[in-house]
Enzyme design. Structure first.
Site, PDB file in Angstrom:
ATOM      1  N   ILE A 158       0.871  -1.167   0.000  1.00 47.34           N
ATOM      2  CA  ILE A 158       0.000   0.000   0.000  1.00 47.34           C
ATOM      3  C   ILE A 158       0.911   1.220   0.000  1.00 47.34           C
ATOM      4  O   ILE A 158       1.637   1.470   0.954  1.00 47.34           O
ATOM      5  CB  ILE A 158      -0.994  -0.041   1.178  1.00 47.34           C
ATOM      6  CG1 ILE A 158      -1.940   1.154   1.130  1.00 47.34           C
ATOM      7  CG2 ILE A 158      -0.317  -0.188   2.520  1.00 47.34           C
ATOM      8  CD1 ILE A 158      -3.161   1.000   2.035  1.00 47.34           C
ATOM      9  N   GLU A 159       0.889   1.968  -1.100  1.00 41.38           N
ATOM     10  CA  GLU A 159       1.923   2.969  -1.353  1.00 41.38           C
ATOM     11  C   GLU A 159       1.353   4.385  -1.399  1.00 41.38           C
ATOM     12  O   GLU A 159       0.404   4.660  -2.140  1.00 41.38           O
ATOM     13  CB  GLU A 159       2.640   2.650  -2.670  1.00 41.38           C
ATOM     14  CG  GLU A 159       3.780   3.600  -2.986  1.00 41.38           C
ATOM     15  CD  GLU A 159       4.660   3.136  -4.138  1.00 41.38           C
ATOM     16  OE1 GLU A 159       5.509   3.918  -4.577  1.00 41.38           O
ATOM     17  OE2 GLU A 159       4.498   1.979  -4.589  1.00 41.38           O
ATOM     18  N   VAL A 160       1.966   5.274  -0.621  1.00 39.42           N
ATOM     19  CA  VAL A 160       1.669   6.708  -0.590  1.00 39.42           C
ATOM     20  C   VAL A 160       0.162   6.940  -0.431  1.00 39.42           C
ATOM     21  O   VAL A 160      -0.491   7.572  -1.259  1.00 39.42           O
ATOM     22  CB  VAL A 160       2.235   7.440  -1.822  1.00 39.42           C
ATOM     23  CG1 VAL A 160       2.212   8.947  -1.588  1.00 39.42           C
ATOM     24  CG2 VAL A 160       3.663   7.006  -2.104  1.00 39.42           C
TER      25      VAL A 160
END
Length: 266
Positions: A158-160
């Site tokens: 789960i990115e940014v």
């Protein structure tokens, strides 16, 4: 040497232990991560397939990944994933379709998906910026998580994503959340070795914490490289290299006999 984590370990420790994860590119980085106690490694496929990799990082949970555009559709992704598992992968990263995730899971391949800012799909979410700051985007991320979970993924990167959104999602999914700039609500914190070592060129992501300045050290070494090369050139041109200590001495009698033979040959 610590025991290598299993999928069951990661699931059991959700919310009780924060795992450290790095993307490493070389054997030296893998060995350093192992010695430093980094538990999870993202690795290029070629590095995983190097027979020296497990000697360098025997206890690291290794998850190879590549852009799905480089691999192809579900069937090609499956062939690639099975090859990775045969070479010792503990899981594989897949940013492809839900169908690809399902196919891999159906073949008992532990698979990690990707939500939030996905570099290969960034055009759909507005480019390289945070995703999930609006209600619509937060709902989209959650639905993607549930779709990947139902397809059989055990984890997602789960990115940014805003940390409050990550926290809320963690309460409503059984996925192992690998946070890259998405806050402590993830179950692992993930950075790139290049960022940690301070050797990233160009724009550095906001979430990347630099612990060393390898770029400055490389610049210093490069200056020393140029200076050393210049000194070598000067020595060659002046005749001071090669000096006697760098040469192999010949036996005088052998040399004289050889010269005599050459004169007769000529």
């Amino acid at each position: 040497m610590a025991r290598r984590p299993t999928i069951q370990d990661l699931r059991a420790n959700r919310g009780t232990h924060q795992y450290a994860m790095l993307r490493v590119e070389t054997l030296d980085e893998a060995e350093a991560a192992e010695r430093a106690g980094v538990e999870l490694l993202s690795v290029p496929p070629a590095l995983l397939m190097d027979p020296r990799f497990r000697d360098a990082a025997p206890s690291a949970f290794a998850c190879p990944g590549d852009n799905f555009y480089n691999i192809g559709g579900p069937e090609k992704m499956l062939d690639w994933a099975l090859t990775m598992v045969r070479h010792g992968a503990d899981a594989v990263y897949c940013s492809g379709s839900v169908a690809a995730i399902r196919l891999l899971a159906d073949h008992a391949v532990p698979v990690c998906g990707h939500v939030g800012l996905i570099p290969s799909k960034a055009t759909w979410t507005g480019g390289f910026k945070a995703v999930g700051k609006t209600l619509d985007q937060a709902q989209m991320i959650y639905r993607q998580c549930k779709a990947l979970e139902e397809a059989g993924a055990f984890a997602v990167e789960i990115e940014v994503v805003p940390q409050s959104i990550t926290d809320a999602i963690a309460e409503h999914t059984d996925l192992f959340l690998i946070s890259m700039g998405a806050g402590p609500g993830g179950h692992a914190q993930y950075l790139f070795s290049d960022d940690v070592l301070g050797q990233t060129t160009g724009k550095v992501p906001r979430h990347a914490k630099r612990y060393r300045d390898f770029a400055a050290e490389y610049a210093r070494l490069h200056r020393d490289r140029i200076a050393a090369y210049g000194e070598f050139v000067a020595d060659v041109h002046s005749g001071s290299y090669p000096a006697p200590q760098y040469l192999v001495a010949g036996d005088a009698e052998v040399t004289a006999a050889f010269r005599h033979w050459l004169s007769e040959e000529a």
